[in-house]
Design an enzyme around this catalytic site. Structure first.
Site, mmCIF file in Angstrom:
data_model
loop_
_atom_site.group_PDB
_atom_site.id
_atom_site.type_symbol
_atom_site.label_atom_id
_atom_site.label_comp_id
_atom_site.label_asym_id
_atom_site.label_seq_id
_atom_site.Cartn_x
_atom_site.Cartn_y
_atom_site.Cartn_z
ATOM 1 N N HIS A 84 0.826 -1.219 0.000
ATOM 2 C CA HIS A 84 0.000 0.000 0.000
ATOM 3 C C HIS A 84 0.857 1.264 0.000
ATOM 4 C CE1 HIS A 84 -3.737 -2.253 0.718
ATOM 5 N NE2 HIS A 84 -3.008 -3.010 1.526
ATOM 6 N N ARG A 134 -7.907 6.715 3.010
ATOM 7 C CA ARG A 134 -6.740 6.559 2.136
ATOM 8 C C ARG A 134 -6.975 5.384 1.193
ATOM 9 N NH1 ARG A 134 -1.621 3.941 1.681
ATOM 10 N NH2 ARG A 134 0.035 5.333 0.957
ATOM 11 N N ASN A 193 -10.252 -3.396 1.705
ATOM 12 C CA ASN A 193 -9.759 -3.501 0.332
ATOM 13 C C ASN A 193 -10.938 -3.395 -0.624
ATOM 14 O OD1 ASN A 193 -7.047 -3.837 0.969
ATOM 15 N ND2 ASN A 193 -7.138 -6.065 0.923
ATOM 16 N N HIS A 231 -4.833 0.922 11.604
ATOM 17 C CA HIS A 231 -4.617 -0.309 12.354
ATOM 18 C C HIS A 231 -5.977 -0.961 12.609
ATOM 19 C CE1 HIS A 231 -3.318 -3.306 15.017
ATOM 20 N NE2 HIS A 231 -2.940 -2.603 16.062
#
Length: 682
Positions: free
Chosen positions: A76, A113, A149, A340
Site C-alpha cells: 500500500h 486513504r 480492500n 490499524h
C-alpha cells in the site's frame, strides 16, 4: 443538545487547523526560531575555502533534507487520501454499543486513504492490483479504523504466510523486476503451490482489479468482526462500502495506456472531483450473522478467502460517507496517517480469523519503524478528537508534555489516576468468548475448500467479464518464463473451470488439463459489475471542435451536459479560445497532444468549418480508440462525417444529433451506460 453535537463534525478540522502553518510573507528562521540573514551560501573559511562545521544553519537544513523521506510502506505504498464525514441512517443499538453507530443526528469526521497494494510509491495508479480502502473514523469514543480492500477476500488464510505472499508478488530479488505487476514467475509459483489463493486470483484477474476511479469501487472489510450490544450479545459482521456512482472499471488496454499518459489518473480524478464539488459518496453496509448460526454455513465464516454471498446474507445499508475535502499537505496527512485494524471502539470486537489475528500485531509493529517510534499516534492526522491519558512516556518525537511525578499504575500519589473506566461508563471490554483446545500449529478442516467460491465467482460473470478474466490470465501467465509454473497454474485453475483452464493453456503453450473441473453451478448476481448502478453523474466528456463550429447549438449542448453533472473538456487544434459562428467563443482545454481518449468516458465530436489534415487525422484516431473501448460517442454538425468515415454510424452507443434539441438527453442517457458491450468491434 443537537446543535452542540452537530459542531462535532468540525472537531478534526479544528484540531488540524491548530497545526497549520503559512510560510508566505514570513521572515526566514531556523527550526529554533532564529531569524537568518543568509540562505544561499554556507559559512566558509574564505570565499573559496572549506565549509565550517560551526555553520548550524547549513547542518540543520541538510540534516532535515537528508531525513525527509520516511520508509515507504511495504504494501500500500502508493496512496491518495481525503477528508470527509460519515452520517448514520438508522440506530444500530440492537447490534452494537458503538456510539457513532447509534446517533443519527451527528456527523463523524473521517479520513480515507485509497492505495494500490503491490507497487512502490513511484508506480502508476492504473496497474492491475487490489486497492486499499482504509477509513479512520474520529469518534467521540476514540479512533476506529476500518482497514478495507476493494476485493472482499484475500490470498491467504493465515497471517504467518503474509511475508511469503508479499515476497512472491514483489519484484524478483535478483533484478528488482517487474515493478507493480504480478506477471512473473515467483508470484505464479506461489499461487500454484498455495491453492487457497484461487478465489482471490479470480478477483485479481477480473475487471475489479483495474477500477475506473477510487470513486467507483467497492470497499470490503474482508474479515469477520463482531458487533457487541449493551447487553453483551454478539453478532458476526462483515463491512461493505458501496459507491453511489456504481462499480465500474477500465479496460486492460486503457490501463496500459494510462500508465504512460497519466500515471496519476486515479489521484487526479479524486482530487479534481472534490475540488469541483463533486463529492464522492459511499454507503456503509453490514452483513450480520447471529452468533448461534456460526457453524450453519457451507463455508467457515472466519475464512478470509470466502465471501458471504449477498443473496444468502443481504447487505444492510446503514449510513453514508461523503469525501468533501482534499488534504492540505500530502506528506503530513496521506503519508503519515497510521491505520490499524486493532483501533476499535466499544461495541466492535474481533474474531478468531487467523489472518485478522496476525494483522492485529503487524500494523503496530510496522508503524514503529515507518514513523520513527511509539508516538506515531501524536502526529496531527492520527490524533483522536478526544483527549488521551495514560502512563506511556517518552520515546522518539514525543509531543505531549506530561506534568507530574506519576507515570505508573497503581499509585497513591496521583489518586490512582489515570484510572480504568467501567464498561457501563464507556470503557472498552473484550467480548468474553470461551476458548479451549490444545496448542497446535494446524488449520481447521473447514478451511480446506479452496475452489467452490472461485467457481461461484466465475459462474456469476457475464460473457464479457469472462473474456476479460481469460485475457488477464493469458497476459499474466504469458509473462512467466518457467514452463513448470505455467503448467502447475493451468492445472490448478482447472479446479475452478475446465474451459477457462484449457483456453489459457492453449494461449500460453502448455498442455491442456484433463481433469473434470468443478461441479459447482451456483451463481451470485451481486458479484457481476453488470449489476451495479449506472448513471452519468461526474463522467468526463471529451468535446472535439475546431474553428467555425456552430456556436449557438454547441453552446446549448455543452450547457445541458454540465447541468447533468458531467465534466466537459474541449479539445482543439490549439489551446485557448476557439471562435464559432455567431461570435461564440469556447476555450479549448487540450490539444490531441495533451489529451487522449483513455482519459475520458465519452466523446462528443463537433468539428467545424476550418480544420487541418493533422486535426482530422488525430480526431479520427481519437474517436476510433474510444469506439474500440466501447464508449458512448455523440456527434453533431460537421462532426457526423467522422462517424461515416469510421463506419460507426448506427452502432450501439453512437448518438447522432438529427435534431439538436433532442440530442443532449439521448447522449447523456448513453453516457450513463458506461460501455456498450454489444457493439461489434471490427
Amino acid at each position: 443538545m443537537t446543535n452542540e453535537r452537530n459542531l462535532d463534525k468540525n472537531k478534526k478540522k479544528d484540531q488540524l487547523d491548530d497545526y497549520k502553518v503559512t510560510d508566505q510573507g514570513k521572515a526566514l528562521t531556523t527550526n529554533q526560531g532564529l531569524k537568518m540573514s543568509e540562505d544561499e551560501f554556507s559559512l566558509k573559511a574564505g570565499e573559496r575555502g572549506p565549509t565550517l562545521m560551526e555553520d548550524f544553519h547549513f547542518r540543520e537544513k541538510l540534516t532535515h533534507f537528508d531525513h525527509e523521506r520516511i520508509p515507504e510502506r511495504v504494501v500500500h505504498a502508493r496512496g491518495f487520501a481525503a477528508h470527509g464525514d460519515f452520517e448514520l441512517y438508522e440506530n444500530m443499538s440492537k447490534y452494537t454499543r458503538a456510539k457513532f453507530l447509534q446517533n443519527t443526528s451527528i456527523k463523524t469526521p473521517v479520513f480515507v486513504r485509497f492505495s494500490t497494494v503491490n507497487g512502490s510509491r513511484g508506480s502508476a495508479d492504473t496497474v492491475r492490483d487490489a486497492r486499499g480502502f482504509a477509513t479512520k473514523f474520529f469518534t467521540e469514543e476514540g479512533n476506529y479504523d476500518l482497514v478495507a480492500n476493494n476485493i472482499p477476500v484475500f490470498f491467504i488464510q493465515d497471517a504467518i504466510k503474509f511475508p511469503d505472499l508479499v515476497h512472491a508478488f514483489k519484484p524478483e530479488p535478483d533484478n528488482d523486476i517487474p515493478q507493480a505487476s504480478t506477471a512473473h514467475d515467483t508470484f505464479w509459483d506461489f499461487v500454484a503451490n498455495n491453492q487457497e489463493s484461487a478465489h482471490m486470483i479470480m478477483w485479481i484477474m477480473s475487471d475489479r482489479a483495474i477500477p475506473r476511479s477510487f470513486r467507483m469501487m467497492e470497499g470490503f472489510g474482508v474479515h469477520t468482526f463482531r458487533l457487541v450490544n449493551a447487553q453483551g450479545k454478539a453478532y458476526f459482521v462483515k463491512f461493505h462500502w458501496k459507491p453511489k456512482l456504481g462499480v465500474h472499471s477500465l479496460l486492460w488496454d486503457e490501463s496500459h495506456k494510462l500508465t504512460g499518459i497519466d500515471p496519476d489518473f486515479h489521484r487526479n480524478d479524486l482530487w479534481n472531483a472534490i475540488n469541483n464539488g463533486k463529492y464522492p459518496e459511499f454507503e456503509l453496509g453490514v452483513q450480520i450473522i447471529n452468533e448461534e448460526d456460526e457453524l450453519n454455513m457451507e463455508f467457515d465464516i472466519l475464512d478470509a478467502t470466502k465471501i458471504w454471498p449477498e443473496e444468502i446474507i443481504p447487505v444492510k445499508i446503514i449510513g453514508k460517507m461523503t469525501l468533501n475535502k482534499n488534504v492540505d499537505n500530502f506528506f503530513a496527512e496521506t503519508e503519515q496517517v497510521a491505520f490499524h485494524p486493532g483501533n476499535v471502539v466499544p461495541g466492535i470486537d474481533f474474531t478468531n480469523d487467523p489472518l485478522l489475528q496476525g494483522r492485529l500485531f503487524s500494523y503496530t509493529d510496522t508503524q514503529l519503524i515507518r514513523l520513527g517510534g511509539p508516538n506515531f499516534h501524536e502526529i496531527p492526522i492520527n490524533r483522536p478528537v478526544v483527549p488521551f491519558h495514560n502512563n506511556q512516556r517518552e520515546g522518539y518525537h514525543r509531543q505531549t508534555i506530561n506534568v507530574g511525578k506519576v507515570s505508573y499504575h497503581r499509585n497513591s500519589l496521583a489518586g490512582n489516576t489515570p484510572s480504568p473506566v467501567s464498561p457501563s461508563e464507556g470503557g472498552y471490554e473484550h467480548y468474553q468468548e470461551k476458548v479451549e483446545g490444545r496448542k497446535i500449529r494446524a488449520r481447521s478442516s473447514s478451511f480446506t475448500d479452496h475452489f467452490s467460491q472461485a467457481t461461484l465467482f466465475w459462474n456469476s460473470m457475464t460473457p464479457v467479464e469472462k473474456m476479460h478474466i481469460t485475457d488477464a490470465f493469458s497476459f499474466e501467465l504469458g509473462k512467466v518464463k518457467s514452463e513448470s509454473v505455467k503448467q502447475q497454474s493451468v492445472n490448478m485453475f482447472a479446479n475452478v473451470n475446465l474451459e477457462l483452464a484449457v483456453t489459457i493453456a492453449k494461449r500460453i503453450g502448455v498442455n491442456p488439463p484433463t481433469s473434470e473441473g468443478s461441479d459447482v453451478t451456483a451463481t451470485s448476481p451481486a458479484l457481476s459489475q453488470q449489476n451495479t448502478i449506472f448513471k452519468p453523474d461526474t463522467r468526463k466528456v471529451a468535446v472535439i471542435l475546431a474553428k467555425g463550429f456552430n456556436g449557438p447549438e454547441v453552446k446549448y449542448v455543452l450547457k445541458q451536459l454540465k447541468d447533468a453533472d458531467l465534466t466537459v473538456e474541449i479539445i482543439s487544434e490549439n489551446q485557448g479560445n476557439v471562435l464559432g459562428t455567431n461570435d461564440v467563443i469556447l476555450k479549448a482545454d487540450h490539444t490531441f497532444q495533451t489529451a487522449k481518449s483513455v482519459m475520458y468516458d465519452s466523446v462528443y465530436i463537433v468539428n467545424g468549418s476550418q480544420t487541418s489534415k493533422r486535426f482530422n487525422k488525430d480526431a479520427v484516431y481519437f474517436i476510433d480508440e474510444a469506439f474500440s473501448h466501447y464508449k458512448p460517442i455523440g456527434a453533431s454538425h460537421e462532426g457526423i462525417q467522422y462517424l461515416t468515415v469510421n463506419h460507426f454510424d448506427g452502432k450501439p452507443g453512437v448518438v447522432v444529433a438529427d435534431e439538436i434539441s433532442n440530442f443532449p438527453e439521448a447522449f447523456i442517457y448513453a453516457i450513463g451506460h458506461h460501455r456498450f458491450w454489444n457493439r461489434k468491434i471490427v
